[in-house]
Write an enzyme that holds these catalytic residues in place. Structure first.
Site, short mmCIF file in Angstrom:
data_model
loop_
_atom_site.label_atom_id
_atom_site.label_comp_id
_atom_site.label_asym_id
_atom_site.label_seq_id
_atom_site.Cartn_x
_atom_site.Cartn_y
_atom_site.Cartn_z
N ASP A 154 0.84 -1.21 0.00
CA ASP A 154 0.00 0.00 0.00
C ASP A 154 0.87 1.25 0.00
O ASP A 154 0.57 2.23 0.66
CB ASP A 154 -0.95 0.01 1.21
CG ASP A 154 -0.21 -0.12 2.53
OD1 ASP A 154 1.03 -0.25 2.53
OD2 ASP A 154 -0.88 -0.09 3.58
N ASP A 179 7.88 -4.48 14.23
CA ASP A 179 8.39 -3.10 14.13
C ASP A 179 8.61 -2.48 15.51
O ASP A 179 9.61 -1.79 15.74
CB ASP A 179 7.46 -2.25 13.27
CG ASP A 179 5.99 -2.38 13.65
OD1 ASP A 179 5.65 -3.27 14.45
OD2 ASP A 179 5.17 -1.59 13.14
#
Length: 450
Positions: free
Chosen positions: A216, A292
């Site tokens: 995306d 992350d």
């Protein structure tokens, strides 16, 4: 028995035909392999060659056929001559191929991998088209991969439709076991997919560096030049853990200079590059989920920093995904994607080395006009110079950040985009900078308080 003149003429004719045949085969072979190599190594074409290198290099089936032919010594002279010709052709093809490999194949700057799952429209309509638009001229430096997690047929179909991209597929049918009740299983699947894909590129295919994108994202015109220049910095400065194309506070109203780069103690993610030695350090202890945030732990990055731009080189348009559109309208949709082409290879990035950056950034912060207490925020809007505002703790920082509209979030004691506790952003797209400074930041920067 003596041979008749007719037999000799036939032999000479056969030899001439064999010579012509050899030349034609050699020319065709060179052209064929030149095309395959240009596609496979120049544009990243053909998805199976990296997984089946024998098809390109070993050619074992042809060798076996040659050995079978030429070990039959009881055959007549013409057959032995045909075998010799076949051996010669294979030898010349092999030498020609090796010459092409040596001349045309360059070591890539980095493999570029697009992480995908179940959003075919995102993948095709914006992400891949954006990447291919700017990758064409640097295809040999940045081979492209799509790694799909799962078995979504439309994603696979669209990925396979791109001849310039190598397709990889991660299929894991084991049930996901979350560590806490109510957790989304998607975060566990994502972490497992990342490990599988990066292991494949770094260990199986032996790339020196990898750039990770998601399905995306759009990229800026100078995306590849930026990472090529940053690769040299990443290789030479071991205090840098990774290079990112993202600025968490990269909204249009907070940026101004497309050339400005910073060191940060906060891992930005969202379009980033790391090296093989760093991955070999991370891979054995890769987390089950929330990879992350794990990288953002101090115990993981161990005082190493990350390079980030002021103006983003990626734009995240994924309103619908694992994060359920979290923060999208406030923080992601207004991001400024760089639209100015910078010749990064002609830029001097030595100022980003730790010792130089620490000094220069410290001087910039110290020279900014200090604003204090109750009227600090009001004054910040009415001054035409760089200013610094000190926060006392996380709660105080969140209050000030909320006032200006930048990210309030911290991870493991570090605000997003911070370096030594300092978060810097531009005031209303102007050259003016506002520094939010922690209680110990000037000391960490070795700067004198003005």
């Amino acid at each position: 028995m003596a041979r008749s003149p007719c037999d000799l003429r036939l032999l000479l004719l056969a030899a001439a035909v064999a010579f012509i045949y050899i030349q034609v085969r050699l020319f065709a072979s060179q052209s064929h392999h030149a095309e395959r190599l240009a596609e496979a190594f120049g544009t990243g074409k053909v998805r199976e060659q990296m997984h089946q290198p024998a098809a390109l290099h070993d050619r074992s089936g042809q060798h076996a056929a040659g050995e079978d032919c030429c070990t039959r010594r009881d055959e007549d002279t013409p057959r032995r001559g045909a075998c010799a010709a076949q051996d010669l052709i294979q030898d010349l093809e092999k030498r020609s191929l090796q010459t092409l490999v040596n001349k045309n194949v360059k070591v890539p700057v980095a493999a570029v991998i697009i992480m995908a799952c179940n959003r075919p429209d995102y993948l095709q309509q914006r992400t891949v088209e954006s990447i291919l638009k700017y990758q064409k001229t640097v295809a040999s430096k940045f081979p492209l991969f799509i790694s799909q997690d799962g078995t979504n047929g439309e994603v696979k179909k669209k990925a396979l439709s791109y001849t310039q991209i190598t397709f990889m597929q991660h299929v894991d049918l084991e049930p996901v076991r979350t560590e806490r009740p109510g957790e989304l299983t998607a975060y566990y699947k994502i972490a497992k997919h990342y490990k599988w894909a990066l292991d494949a590129l770094f260990i199986k295919h032996n790339f020196d560096r990898v750039i990770i994108l998601e399905d995306d994202m759009e990229i800026a015109p100078d995306f590849f030049d930026y990472f090529e220049a940053a690769a040299k910095l990443l290789d030479n400065d071991k205090t840098i853990m990774a290079v990112s194309s993202w600025n968490d506070n990269g909204q249009k109203q907070f940026v101004h200079d497309p050339k400005a780069l910073y060191r940060s103690d906060f891992f930005p993610g969202l379009g980033w590059m790391l090296t093989k030695p760093t991955w070999m350090e991370l891979s054995p202890k890769w987390p089950k989920a929330y990879w992350d945030d794990w990288v953002r732990l101090k115990e993981v990055h161990r005082d190493r920093q990350f390079i980030r731009p002021e103006v983003c080189r990626t734009y995240n348009f994924g309103e619908h995904g694992s994060s359920m559109g979290q923060f999208f309208q406030q923080y992601l949709e207004p991001i400024k994607l760089n639209d100015v082409h910078i010749d990064w290879n002609s830029e001097d990035l030595s100022y980003l080395k730790e010792d130089k950056f620490l000094i220069q950034f410290g001087e910039d912060v110290a020279s900014a006009t200090p604003l204090h207490r109750s009227d600090a925020l009001l004054k910040a809007h009415n001054m035409n110079v760089d200013v610094r505002i000190q926060y006392d703790d996380q709660g105080d920082f969140e209050r000030i950040a909320r006032h200006f509209g930048i990210f309030e979030e911290w991870k493991d004691g570090v605000p997003r985009a911070a370096y030594k506790g300092v978060v810097v952003f531009r005031y209303k797209s102007s050259p003016r900078r506002i520094y939010l400074v922690g209680p110990d930041s000037l000391h960490q920067l070795g700067a004198k308080q003005g």
